[in-house]
Design a protein around this motif. Sequence first.
Motif, short mmCIF file in Angstrom:
data_model
loop_
_atom_site.label_atom_id
_atom_site.label_comp_id
_atom_site.label_asym_id
_atom_site.label_seq_id
_atom_site.Cartn_x
_atom_site.Cartn_y
_atom_site.Cartn_z
N ILE A 157 2.96 6.53 0.71
CA ILE A 157 2.89 5.35 1.20
C ILE A 157 1.55 5.21 2.28
O ILE A 157 1.30 3.96 2.30
CB ILE A 157 4.31 5.01 2.14
N ILE A 158 1.28 6.33 3.07
CA ILE A 158 0.22 6.10 3.87
C ILE A 158 -1.24 5.57 3.08
O ILE A 158 -1.90 4.70 3.58
CB ILE A 158 -0.05 7.44 4.82
N LYS A 159 -1.36 6.24 2.04
CA LYS A 159 -2.79 5.99 1.52
C LYS A 159 -2.64 4.71 0.59
O LYS A 159 -3.64 3.99 0.48
CB LYS A 159 -2.87 7.14 0.23
N HIS A 160 -1.40 4.22 0.37
CA HIS A 160 -1.29 2.82 -0.11
C HIS A 160 -1.42 1.81 0.70
O HIS A 160 -1.71 0.58 0.35
CB HIS A 160 -0.08 2.83 -1.20
N GLY A 161 -0.55 2.02 1.78
CA GLY A 161 -0.91 1.00 2.84
C GLY A 161 -2.10 0.94 3.43
O GLY A 161 -2.80 -0.18 3.72
N ASN A 221 -7.37 -1.70 3.99
CA ASN A 221 -8.57 -1.48 3.64
C ASN A 221 -9.30 -2.78 3.05
O ASN A 221 -10.21 -3.47 3.35
CB ASN A 221 -9.05 -0.32 2.73
N ALA A 222 -8.38 -3.25 2.00
CA ALA A 222 -8.70 -4.70 0.95
C ALA A 222 -8.87 -6.05 1.90
O ALA A 222 -9.77 -6.53 2.04
CB ALA A 222 -7.73 -4.79 0.11
N VAL A 223 -7.61 -5.83 2.83
CA VAL A 223 -7.86 -6.85 3.92
C VAL A 223 -8.89 -6.95 4.90
O VAL A 223 -9.61 -8.00 5.09
CB VAL A 223 -6.44 -6.99 4.75
N HIS A 268 2.24 -6.16 10.08
CA HIS A 268 1.34 -7.22 10.64
C HIS A 268 -0.02 -7.17 10.20
O HIS A 268 -0.63 -8.27 10.01
CB HIS A 268 1.61 -7.17 11.91
N TYR A 269 -0.53 -5.91 10.24
CA TYR A 269 -2.15 -5.70 10.10
C TYR A 269 -2.28 -5.87 8.61
O TYR A 269 -3.32 -6.56 8.21
CB TYR A 269 -2.44 -4.49 10.36
N GLY A 270 -1.37 -5.36 7.80
CA GLY A 270 -1.77 -5.61 6.30
C GLY A 270 -1.61 -6.97 5.73
O GLY A 270 -2.36 -7.43 4.77
N MET A 271 -0.84 -7.61 6.46
CA MET A 271 -0.61 -9.04 6.18
C MET A 271 -1.65 -9.99 7.15
O MET A 271 -1.63 -11.27 7.15
CB MET A 271 0.61 -9.59 6.35
N CYS A 272 -2.86 -9.31 7.35
CA CYS A 272 -3.97 -10.03 8.13
C CYS A 272 -3.43 -10.81 9.39
O CYS A 272 -3.58 -11.95 9.61
CB CYS A 272 -4.45 -11.08 7.40
#
Length: 532
Positions: free
Chosen positions: A386-390, A395-397, A417-421
């Motif tokens: 989950i860490i590397k996938h998160g 990274n993409a965002v 919150h970070y992953g969802m920009c």
Amino acid sequence: MTLLRSTLETSSAEYAANRDAMLAKLAELDAEHAKALDGGGPKYVERHRRRGKLLARERVELLLDEDAPFLELSPLAGWGSEYTVGGSVVTGIGVVEGVECMIVANDPTVRGGASNPWTLKKTFRAADIAWENRLPLINLVESGGADLPSQKEIFIPGGRVFRDLTRFSAAGIPTVALVFGNSTAGGAYVPGMSDHVVMIRERSKVFLGGPPLVRMATGEDSDDESLGGARMHAHVSGLADYLADDEVDAIRIGRRVIARLNHRKAGPAPLAPPVEPRYDPEELLGIVPTDLKVPFDPREVIARVVDGSDFDEFKPAYGPSLVTGWARLHGYPVGILANAQGVLFSAESQKAAQFIQLANRSATPLVFLHNTTGYMVGREYEQGGIIKHGAMMINAVANSTVPHLSVLMGASYGAGHYGMCGRAYDPRFLFAWPSAKSAVMGPRQLAGVLSIVARASAQAKGRPYDEEGDAAMRALVEEQIEAESLPIFLSGRLYDDGVIDPRDTRTVLGMCLSAIHTAPVRGAEGFGVFRM
């Protein structure tokens, strides 16, 4: 067409309860917005009117094209602080002579329009939006400069205001200053560094130091007009490009300046005329549960926001806790990422990363609809990566260069919150619904973690654990985190661009997309290393 089909039961007791709760939150929000509208209060508003002057929002309204909307930004700036709600300045996007502009208007009813720390933060945010989207910047100036009691917090960072104006000019982004009254000390550099300056006879006063300061510094006796009056600047110093007879005339001249800019949008036009959603936006009031631990289907939101309720879902059977897909909004193409069940797992993270890459390949703006408690934890998920996938999703965002728009509908906790920009990832715009909450984690979870750590510490030291103290600590922490996760609190600190009525979501996003397309829209050419 791939039409979304709503299953929302608007006649249910649950829907009614959700709607009532949202309306109650909107009423609370209206009361806080009223504080910003009141400016410095009735006494100072009346004094301002006795001087024959317009209020800040009245100036903005006259400046805008007839019936043009105004997207006000950060209206709750400074909420909960010692300063007046609103930051003593009005900022927002509006159309002037057919051109979308960023407008910054000092509120002279609040300490003469002097700048406090929240004024700066709000002004900086407006400048960032204007810079990224190449919006002409119009300053409606009436300011006594720095609010001197808070000078230690504003003098050093305040220089950025002037730097921004010169950078805008160098980049070909027009800057216009309409001076309605005093523009003193640091405030004098706003017209001084603008491309176009309008002053008003016997009203505008622009000087680095007023008569009292000049007398103290040099012993020279001067009057306002000879030192910094509009007529002097128009005839002698040359600082004023246009001399207006009154405030209305200044606004008329300002509109003509914008009309002559020959300013064109550099981004693509909408692909098609806008089509209203097939479902009533009024129904958005009852979608978000009163208990954010209860999931809701974000497709119900999407169906009431996008053109024609037409949505092509991407990977619908994979990573179902994150809904991704393509739509149009007011004719503009968008990619949408919306949390469905709250938690982000590995599949959702990988799906998001691929989707964001595809959006960048096609130069399609992205809309993030938040309702997430974060990335999943636990032995199984840690071992599953989950860490590397998160990290892949983040990274993409972080490296995506298409414009991002974020709307916090429900929960927005932790790294989710970070992953969802979230704000730290610089979305072009970020708004919240009154139902939203955002923090490092939920109040109960955070209090529970602190309790577990304290209990373990006591056990390691061989001390008895104070259960009563623990209960009191947990209650206090939960209360604090709950208060600090509310949208009014976060909006007061400019962690969003405003708390909006859910029914206005389509309109707000449409205005943002139009502003975004003033600048070119380009996708990223590369991303960081993805751990596989």
